[in-house]
Design a protein around this motif. Sequence first.
Motif, PDB file in Angstrom:
ATOM      1  N   LEU A   5     145.801 -76.175  85.056  1.00  0.00           N
ATOM      2  CA  LEU A   5     144.617 -75.550  84.458  1.00  0.00           C
ATOM      3  C   LEU A   5     143.555 -76.599  84.190  1.00  0.00           C
ATOM      4  O   LEU A   5     143.865 -77.772  83.998  1.00  0.00           O
ATOM      5  CB  LEU A   5     144.980 -74.907  83.117  1.00  0.00           C
ATOM      6  CG  LEU A   5     145.977 -73.769  83.107  1.00  0.00           C
ATOM      7  CD1 LEU A   5     146.103 -73.243  81.681  1.00  0.00           C
ATOM      8  CD2 LEU A   5     145.536 -72.654  84.048  1.00  0.00           C
ATOM      9  N   ARG A   6     142.329 -76.152  84.134  1.00  0.00           N
ATOM     10  CA  ARG A   6     141.277 -77.026  83.603  1.00  0.00           C
ATOM     11  C   ARG A   6     141.295 -76.870  82.098  1.00  0.00           C
ATOM     12  O   ARG A   6     141.261 -75.754  81.589  1.00  0.00           O
ATOM     13  CB  ARG A   6     139.917 -76.596  84.156  1.00  0.00           C
ATOM     14  CG  ARG A   6     139.721 -76.993  85.602  1.00  0.00           C
ATOM     15  CD  ARG A   6     138.279 -76.795  86.024  1.00  0.00           C
ATOM     16  NE  ARG A   6     137.358 -77.505  85.141  1.00  0.00           N
ATOM     17  CZ  ARG A   6     136.036 -77.367  85.231  1.00  0.00           C
ATOM     18  NH1 ARG A   6     135.500 -76.564  86.124  1.00  0.00           N
ATOM     19  NH2 ARG A   6     135.239 -78.037  84.413  1.00  0.00           N
ATOM     20  N   VAL A   7     141.371 -77.983  81.395  1.00  0.00           N
ATOM     21  CA  VAL A   7     141.452 -77.925  79.927  1.00  0.00           C
ATOM     22  C   VAL A   7     140.420 -78.879  79.350  1.00  0.00           C
ATOM     23  O   VAL A   7     140.304 -80.023  79.799  1.00  0.00           O
ATOM     24  CB  VAL A   7     142.875 -78.299  79.442  1.00  0.00           C
ATOM     25  CG1 VAL A   7     142.928 -78.382  77.927  1.00  0.00           C
ATOM     26  CG2 VAL A   7     143.901 -77.290  79.953  1.00  0.00           C
ATOM     27  N   ARG A   8     139.674 -78.402  78.372  1.00  0.00           N
ATOM     28  CA  ARG A   8     138.673 -79.265  77.736  1.00  0.00           C
ATOM     29  C   ARG A   8     139.369 -80.278  76.824  1.00  0.00           C
ATOM     30  O   ARG A   8     140.355 -79.948  76.164  1.00  0.00           O
ATOM     31  CB  ARG A   8     137.711 -78.421  76.889  1.00  0.00           C
ATOM     32  CG  ARG A   8     137.007 -77.329  77.681  1.00  0.00           C
ATOM     33  CD  ARG A   8     136.111 -76.525  76.781  1.00  0.00           C
ATOM     34  NE  ARG A   8     136.850 -76.022  75.599  1.00  0.00           N
ATOM     35  CZ  ARG A   8     136.265 -75.411  74.569  1.00  0.00           C
ATOM     36  NH1 ARG A   8     134.959 -75.208  74.565  1.00  0.00           N
ATOM     37  NH2 ARG A   8     136.976 -74.994  73.547  1.00  0.00           N
ATOM     38  N   PRO A 181     154.029 -75.877  72.510  1.00  0.00           N
ATOM     39  CA  PRO A 181     153.496 -74.599  72.981  1.00  0.00           C
ATOM     40  C   PRO A 181     152.403 -74.807  74.022  1.00  0.00           C
ATOM     41  O   PRO A 181     151.794 -75.879  74.088  1.00  0.00           O
ATOM     42  CB  PRO A 181     152.908 -73.964  71.729  1.00  0.00           C
ATOM     43  CG  PRO A 181     153.588 -74.615  70.599  1.00  0.00           C
ATOM     44  CD  PRO A 181     153.912 -76.005  71.047  1.00  0.00           C
ATOM     45  N   LEU A 182     152.183 -73.789  74.799  1.00  0.00           N
ATOM     46  CA  LEU A 182     151.102 -73.709  75.787  1.00  0.00           C
ATOM     47  C   LEU A 182     151.306 -74.618  76.995  1.00  0.00           C
ATOM     48  O   LEU A 182     150.449 -74.705  77.860  1.00  0.00           O
ATOM     49  CB  LEU A 182     149.727 -73.985  75.136  1.00  0.00           C
ATOM     50  CG  LEU A 182     149.373 -73.039  73.976  1.00  0.00           C
ATOM     51  CD1 LEU A 182     148.038 -73.437  73.332  1.00  0.00           C
ATOM     52  CD2 LEU A 182     149.320 -71.596  74.444  1.00  0.00           C
ATOM     53  N   GLY A 196     148.392 -62.111  70.931  1.00  0.00           N
ATOM     54  CA  GLY A 196     147.304 -62.066  69.953  1.00  0.00           C
ATOM     55  C   GLY A 196     146.022 -62.678  70.451  1.00  0.00           C
ATOM     56  O   GLY A 196     145.006 -62.628  69.758  1.00  0.00           O
ATOM     57  N   ALA A 197     146.028 -63.299  71.635  1.00  0.00           N
ATOM     58  CA  ALA A 197     144.785 -63.808  72.219  1.00  0.00           C
ATOM     59  C   ALA A 197     144.914 -63.728  73.732  1.00  0.00           C
ATOM     60  O   ALA A 197     146.029 -63.681  74.256  1.00  0.00           O
ATOM     61  CB  ALA A 197     144.535 -65.253  71.792  1.00  0.00           C
ATOM     62  N   GLU A 202     141.394 -71.948  76.093  1.00  0.00           N
ATOM     63  CA  GLU A 202     140.393 -71.997  75.015  1.00  0.00           C
ATOM     64  C   GLU A 202     140.627 -70.905  73.985  1.00  0.00           C
ATOM     65  O   GLU A 202     140.549 -71.143  72.776  1.00  0.00           O
ATOM     66  CB  GLU A 202     138.987 -71.792  75.590  1.00  0.00           C
ATOM     67  CG  GLU A 202     138.439 -73.007  76.284  1.00  0.00           C
ATOM     68  CD  GLU A 202     136.995 -72.760  76.756  1.00  0.00           C
ATOM     69  OE1 GLU A 202     136.705 -73.121  77.897  1.00  0.00           O
ATOM     70  OE2 GLU A 202     136.199 -72.196  75.982  1.00  0.00           O
ATOM     71  N   ARG A 203     140.913 -69.697  74.481  1.00  0.00           N
ATOM     72  CA  ARG A 203     141.115 -68.561  73.586  1.00  0.00           C
ATOM     73  C   ARG A 203     142.375 -68.756  72.753  1.00  0.00           C
ATOM     74  O   ARG A 203     142.426 -68.391  71.582  1.00  0.00           O
ATOM     75  CB  ARG A 203     141.267 -67.261  74.386  1.00  0.00           C
ATOM     76  CG  ARG A 203     140.104 -66.935  75.279  1.00  0.00           C
ATOM     77  CD  ARG A 203     138.960 -66.374  74.437  1.00  0.00           C
ATOM     78  NE  ARG A 203     137.804 -66.089  75.283  1.00  0.00           N
ATOM     79  CZ  ARG A 203     137.492 -64.862  75.709  1.00  0.00           C
ATOM     80  NH1 ARG A 203     138.231 -63.833  75.374  1.00  0.00           N
ATOM     81  NH2 ARG A 203     136.429 -64.684  76.458  1.00  0.00           N
ATOM     82  N   GLN A 204     143.400 -69.330  73.360  1.00  0.00           N
ATOM     83  CA  GLN A 204     144.667 -69.529  72.671  1.00  0.00           C
ATOM     84  C   GLN A 204     144.525 -70.553  71.537  1.00  0.00           C
ATOM     85  O   GLN A 204     144.983 -70.327  70.428  1.00  0.00           O
ATOM     86  CB  GLN A 204     145.739 -69.992  73.665  1.00  0.00           C
ATOM     87  CG  GLN A 204     146.153 -68.922  74.657  1.00  0.00           C
ATOM     88  CD  GLN A 204     147.284 -68.043  74.141  1.00  0.00           C
ATOM     89  OE1 GLN A 204     148.299 -68.532  73.660  1.00  0.00           O
ATOM     90  NE2 GLN A 204     147.114 -66.730  74.241  1.00  0.00           N
TER      91      GLN A 204
END
Length: 322
Positions: A5-8, A181-182, A196-197, A202-204
């Motif tokens: 993934l692209r992650v900031r 996590p994630l 829940g998201a 980003e949303r998570q």
Amino acid sequence: MAPLLRVRLEDARDYIRLFVNRRAYTLQSARPDPESGRHHYFRPRAKASGKDLSLTLDTVHRHLRGEITVGLYAINPATQRSKWVAIDADYNGAMEDLLKLQYHMGKDDVDAALEMSKRGGHLWIFMATPALARECRIYIYSMALKLGMRIRGIGLAEGIEVFPKHDELRPGEFGNAIRGPLGVHRGAGRRYWFYGADYEMERQIAFVKRLRKLSESQLRTFIAGKTMPPEFERRRNELADARHAGSSGREFRILQHVGKVRTVGRNYVTQCPSCAEAGRDRSGDNLAISIEDPRKYLCWAGCGKAMIRRAVGCPIPVRRMA
Ligand SMILES: [Zn+2]
């Protein structure tokens, strides 16, 4: 395998603030162990110096991208505190138990986030400021016991597991780590999200940031008048014994880390902690411990000493290279 993934970087920074208690960490092996088929976790070391690696922003970023998968320790040894409590459940009916806990925590005004996992799920609670591991554990244990839930450990192969698993760490101890996590579960080849998201990084992260955090004073209100259930006091006694015994108390004794034992011939027999971690040995008879010399023990399913020691949170110390 799950795509990268692209992650900031700011999401990785927030992740550190939310989840990282100490810089030591574990890494999930990319390839399965040829014997057990499991993707084990190990403490990564620098190739040149042999020194343990510490988590950096880059490591966490790569974890979130899905390049590597890290395990996070539950206790900061300098303070004996944790930023979170995670409840792991992976048996039949695990989800019902986690949802029940989430519901009852909601009645305490505690937000708990449910993360999916390979089997069952993980329920996470976050602290406004790091809380004493022991107080976190008393809160969860007393709620679980009130609800009639099974807790894994002492003679029980199935039930919820609470991270932190220890009240306190002795010098040099790490306790138990949980998959960060994630990240991507190497065994399942996929990522698990929080319910829940939306299933986007980003949303998570924003979802976890938004959760109501539990304050120490709230926590202390919940556990006022409550004590650790006696069967979970073991580690504390062990700690006290070790302090009194001085250096001789530092020797590893498997009997202090297993549940109920039965006597079979010349051995004690009990559940193998390493098998238990993988959801195996439900009948609780894989580990044999010599009665004559309890320093000797063996898992019939083939778990090595290193695996067993890691599973009980007392990994075999590795001599550092100078
Ligand atoms: Zn085993």
